[in-house]
Scaffold this motif. Structure first.
Motif, short mmCIF file in Angstrom:
data_model
loop_
_atom_site.label_atom_id
_atom_site.label_comp_id
_atom_site.label_asym_id
_atom_site.label_seq_id
_atom_site.Cartn_x
_atom_site.Cartn_y
_atom_site.Cartn_z
N GLN A 35 34.45 24.03 67.64
CA GLN A 35 34.43 22.59 67.92
C GLN A 35 34.83 21.79 66.69
O GLN A 35 35.63 20.85 66.76
CB GLN A 35 33.04 22.17 68.38
N THR A 38 38.53 22.34 65.97
CA THR A 38 39.34 21.58 66.92
C THR A 38 39.45 20.12 66.49
O THR A 38 40.54 19.52 66.53
CB THR A 38 38.75 21.67 68.33
N ARG A 39 38.32 19.56 66.04
CA ARG A 39 38.33 18.18 65.57
C ARG A 39 39.22 18.03 64.34
O ARG A 39 40.01 17.09 64.23
CB ARG A 39 36.90 17.74 65.24
N SER A 43 43.57 19.49 68.02
CA SER A 43 43.64 20.00 69.39
C SER A 43 43.08 21.41 69.44
O SER A 43 43.02 22.11 68.42
CB SER A 43 45.08 20.02 69.90
N GLY A 44 42.70 21.83 70.65
CA GLY A 44 42.21 23.18 70.84
C GLY A 44 43.28 24.21 70.57
O GLY A 44 43.01 25.29 70.02
N ALA A 47 43.64 24.61 66.84
CA ALA A 47 42.49 25.35 66.31
C ALA A 47 42.60 26.83 66.61
O ALA A 47 42.28 27.69 65.77
CB ALA A 47 41.19 24.79 66.90
#
Length: 297
Positions: A35, A38-39, A43-44, A47
């Motif tokens: 998480q 990703t931040r 984006s996922g 990441a």
């Protein structure tokens, strides 16, 4: 519009490296780490592309291959403090005479291919090298890196130290050894080397790469000469350097400290694309081998 190049390496920031360091030292779980990544990455998908670059890659080619004819390696079992210890023992293939012996202590991923490679590198320099599996009391190092990491929280610290002391005793009795035992460790292993220096009076030399320092009250017990490598960007570990040096000075322990500016924690691990620093790793390794050759002659 210019299309993004699929071959472009994702940008890795210091904040991402710091988050991974927090994750690997048990203060973040995998879900929260992803998480946070990703931040930071935006984006996922980004990441997911960056995470493998932060982690170690066990498929990375070894510097000294496991079938290198210059060394002889074997998996062994030997007596620990209260049970059997597993380990990887390596000797120079052309050994003549008795050699200094070196314990190679793994990171908090256990006895993996990278640490086996490091043990072979040590043997190639003219030592008998033993890389113990300190997860032996829990069944040994699993193949899955995250499972291995989780097991470290279940280790009994006192038993770990006792198994390290037993490893020193095992190498002092080695038929090919010269009765002098050194140790080199990385990350978790660096902290373990420091604790081994406190608890094993027969240890002649200890090399700790970015290892946590022992309690101040225990430093006076150290008899071994120490070589301490730290990464300039490793604020978490470096916070204890000044207090450690003060106690080492007070106890008249022989030691040398090097701080590699601009390098990250785990800079020696060449299987981690984001954190490996070849310049720092090569310099520290040269100093390590020279130190061990001097102290274990």
């Amino acid at each position: 519009m210019t299309k993004p190049n699929a071959n472009t390496k994702p940008a890795i920031t210091q904040a991402m490296i710091d988050a991974y360091d927090e994750y690997t030292h048990l203060t973040l779980d995998r879900r929260r780490f992803m998480q946070q990544l990703t931040r930071l990455a935006g984006s996922g998908a980004a990441a997911a592309a960056i995470a493998p670059l932060l982690a170690a890659n066990s498929a990375q080619a070894a510097i000294v291959a496991d079938n290198d004819p210059r060394v002889k390696g074997e998996d062994i079992s030997y007596p620990g403090s209260g049970g059997e210890m597993k380990g990887y023992l390596v000797r120079p293939a052309d050994q003549t005479g008795k050699l200094g012996t070196v314990i190679v202590v793994h990171e908090n991923r256990g006895l993996n291919p990278h640490i086996r490679d490091v043990a072979r590198r040590v043997a190639l320099e003219g030592f008998v090298a033993l890389a113990p599996d300190f997860l032996s009391p829990l069944g040994g190092t699993p193949d899955d890196e995250d499972k291995a990491r989780d097991l470290f929280a279940k280790l009994d610290p006192a038993q770990t130290v006792a198994n390290g002391v037993a490893t020193v005793a095992f190498l002092k009795a080695d038929k090919d050894g010269n009765d002098k035992v050194g140790a080199v460790g990385f990350c978790w292993g660096g902290g373990t080397v420091n604790m081994l220096a406190v608890n094993a009076p027969d240890l002649s030399a200890g090399v700790a790469y970015y290892g946590m320092q022992p309690k101040a009250a225990d430093v006076s017990k150290i008899k071994a000469a120490l070589l301490l490598h730290y990464a300039g960007l490793d604020e978490r570990t470096n916070a204890g350097i000044d207090a450690f040096k003060k106690e080492l000075d007070a106890a008249h322990v022989e030691y040398t400290v090097y701080i590699y500016e601009g390098a990250n924690h785990a800079f020696n691990n060449d299987t981690s694309a984001a954190r490996y620093d070849k310049k720092a790793a090569d310099l520290a390794w040269g100093r390590t081998i020279a130190f061990l050759k001097e102290k274990l002659a």
